[in-house]
Design an enzyme around this catalytic site. Structure first.
Site, PDB file in Angstrom:
ATOM      1  CE  LYS A   1      -7.811  -2.105   4.469  1.00 45.16           C
ATOM      2  NZ  LYS A   1      -7.456  -1.488   3.190  1.00 45.16           N
TER       3      LYS A   1
ATOM      4  CE  LYS B   1     -11.683  -3.008   3.752  1.00 39.86           C
ATOM      5  NZ  LYS B   1     -10.697  -2.550   2.832  1.00 39.86           N
TER       6      LYS B   1
ATOM      7  CB  CYS C   1      -0.970  -0.031   1.171  1.00 38.92           C
ATOM      8  SG  CYS C   1      -2.105  -1.434   1.094  1.00 38.92           S
TER       9      CYS C   1
ATOM     10  NE  ARG D   1      -5.603  -8.191   0.347  1.00 42.82           N
ATOM     11  CZ  ARG D   1      -5.024  -8.446   1.494  1.00 42.82           C
ATOM     12  NH1 ARG D   1      -4.308  -9.552   1.646  1.00 42.82           N
ATOM     13  NH2 ARG D   1      -5.141  -7.611   2.511  1.00 42.82           N
TER      14      ARG D   1
HETATM   15  C1  PBG Z   1      -7.005  -1.179  -0.328  1.00 42.96           C
HETATM   16  C2  PBG Z   1      -8.303  -1.808   0.045  1.00 42.96           C
HETATM   17  C3  PBG Z   1      -8.617  -3.150   0.292  1.00 42.96           C
HETATM   18  C4  PBG Z   1      -9.994  -3.198   0.481  1.00 42.96           C
HETATM   19  C5  PBG Z   1     -10.469  -1.907   0.369  1.00 42.96           C
HETATM   20  N1  PBG Z   1      -9.409  -1.056   0.125  1.00 42.96           N
HETATM   21  C6  PBG Z   1      -7.766  -4.352   0.270  1.00 42.96           C
HETATM   22  C7  PBG Z   1      -6.710  -4.577   1.256  1.00 42.96           C
HETATM   23  O1  PBG Z   1      -6.510  -3.812   2.197  1.00 42.96           O
HETATM   24  O2  PBG Z   1      -6.008  -5.568   1.074  1.00 42.96           O
HETATM   25  C8  PBG Z   1     -10.802  -4.445   0.720  1.00 42.96           C
HETATM   26  C9  PBG Z   1     -12.243  -4.358   0.358  1.00 42.96           C
HETATM   27  C10 PBG Z   1     -12.963  -5.650   0.311  1.00 42.96           C
HETATM   28  O3  PBG Z   1     -12.450  -6.717   0.695  1.00 42.96           O
HETATM   29  O4  PBG Z   1     -14.117  -5.625  -0.141  1.00 42.96           O
HETATM   30  N2  PBG Z   1      -6.063  -1.129   0.650  1.00 42.96           N
END
Ligand code: PBG
Length: 341
Positions: A211, A265, A139, A221
């Site tokens: 998160k 989340k 990221c 992913r």
């Molecule tokens: C980007 C991001 C992710 C998700 C939302 N923004 C993936 C991650 O952190 O690996 C996941 C959303 C989902 O699973 O629906 N960082």
């Protein structure tokens, strides 16, 4: 027999079923009412034309080229959903995620295309992160670190500078709100300052504040082609078994740094965190992301005829709202808006 005053009498005086016999009474005593105009539909956009590639692990969801995205968003708006959140899959990925920092990048183009077709009421939101744009799938910018200096990890502060560039690209393209999801320390302060210094002081930030490093992101992913090529995200996303108070610290910091809306989340495995956040910050708009894995599990069970999709989805979203999230980001937004109309 003793009378329990705290329970307001006892049977047969108290008959809670009296609230349940008549459908009108049941309607009157509803408390958690889903509002599709507070739902946000995530969408995946990629270069090309006429592309509508189904995402295997997420039946009903697609990678869309901009022309197809425009059609999809028009339909989503027509059904009464509050907005969309865009994730970009660029033509070319590189070490820093240049596409996300270019005014001609895929998300910038998508935002501009949508600006021309949606009403002023409808929200075009952009996810802010680099995992879809980097060739390593992490990221942000990588640096060598670790005890021996030979392990790679995301360089927090170098990533902040790029997040500012990414969000300014989105702002110039006309985005209505940005949603940073990278869990970098200080990201909200950096983005807020970038906006304020460049005349975007009115642009709100919805932070993915709490998160978690979750296995429930698996299908996403695939959808966003953003799986880390090595390692995992545990040095930036929160541990599922960390103290719940850590989520509150993340939220409090984001608010201090200028976040306008905060998010928890995933949603379902963290309903307790949503409730805590709601109780601790009653005046703060709280969002929850009903993530890809939550979607895929339900879809798979429904496809097997094991559950009734519609009822399970409505019950799930109700639980998320009842826990305290009024804004729900969900891949079902479009369907639910239709079901409820
Ligand atoms: C980007 C991001 C992710 C998700 C939302 N923004 C993936 C991650 O952190 O690996 C996941 C959303 C989902 O699973 O629906 N960082």
């Amino acid at each position: 027999m003793s009378i329990d005053n705290q329970n307001n009498g006892y049977f047969p005086t108290a008959r809670l079923r009296r609230l349940r016999y008549h459908p009108g009474v049941r309607r009157l005593t509803r408390d958690t009412i889903l509002a599709p105009d507070r739902f946000i539909h995530p969408l995946f956009v990629r270069p090309g034309e006429g592309i509508r590639t189904p995402i295997d692990a997420m039946p009903g969801q697609f990678q869309l080229s901009i022309d197809e995205l425009v059609k999809e968003v028009k339909e989503i708006e027509k059904r009464g959903v509050g907005g969309v959140m865009l994730f970009g899959i660029p033509e070319v990925k590189d070490a820093v995620g240049s596409d996300a920092m270019s005014d001609d990048g895929i998300v910038a183009q998508a935002i501009r295309a949508l600006r021309d077709v949606v009403s002023k009421e409808f929200l075009v939101i952009a996810d802010v992160c680099f995992c879809e744009y980097t060739d390593h799938g992490h990221c942000g910018v990588m640096q060598k670190c670790g005890r021996c200096g030979d392990e790679w990890d995301v360089d927090n502060d170098a990533t902040l500078a790029n997040l500012v560039k990414q969000t300014l690209v989105q702002a110039r393209a006309g985005v209505d709100m940005v949603a940073p999801s990278g869990m970098m320390d200080g990201m909200i302060a950096a983005i807020r300052k970038g906006f304020d210094d460049n005349g975007f002081e009115r642009l709100p930030i919805m932070s993915y504040s709490a998160k978690y490093a979750s296995a429930f992101y698996g299908p996403f992913r695939e959808a966003a082609e953003s799986a880390p090529q090595f390692g995992d995200r545990r040095s930036y996303q929160m541990a599922p078994d960390s103290a719940p108070g850590q989520a509150l610290r993340e939220i409090a910091l984001d608010v201090e740094e200028g976040a306008d809306i905060v998010m928890v989340k995933p949603a379902l495995p963290y309903l307790d965190i949503i409730r805590m956040a709601k109780d601790q910050f009653p005046g703060l708009p709280l969002a929850a992301y009903n993530v890809s894995g939550e979607y895929s599990m339900t879809k798979a069970a429904a496809a097997n005829g094991w559950i009734d999709e519609k009822r399970v989805v409505l019950e799930t979203l109700t639980s998320i709202q009842r826990a305290g999230a009024t804004i729900i980001i969900t891949y079902w937004a479009k369907d639910v808006a239709e079901w409820l109309s």
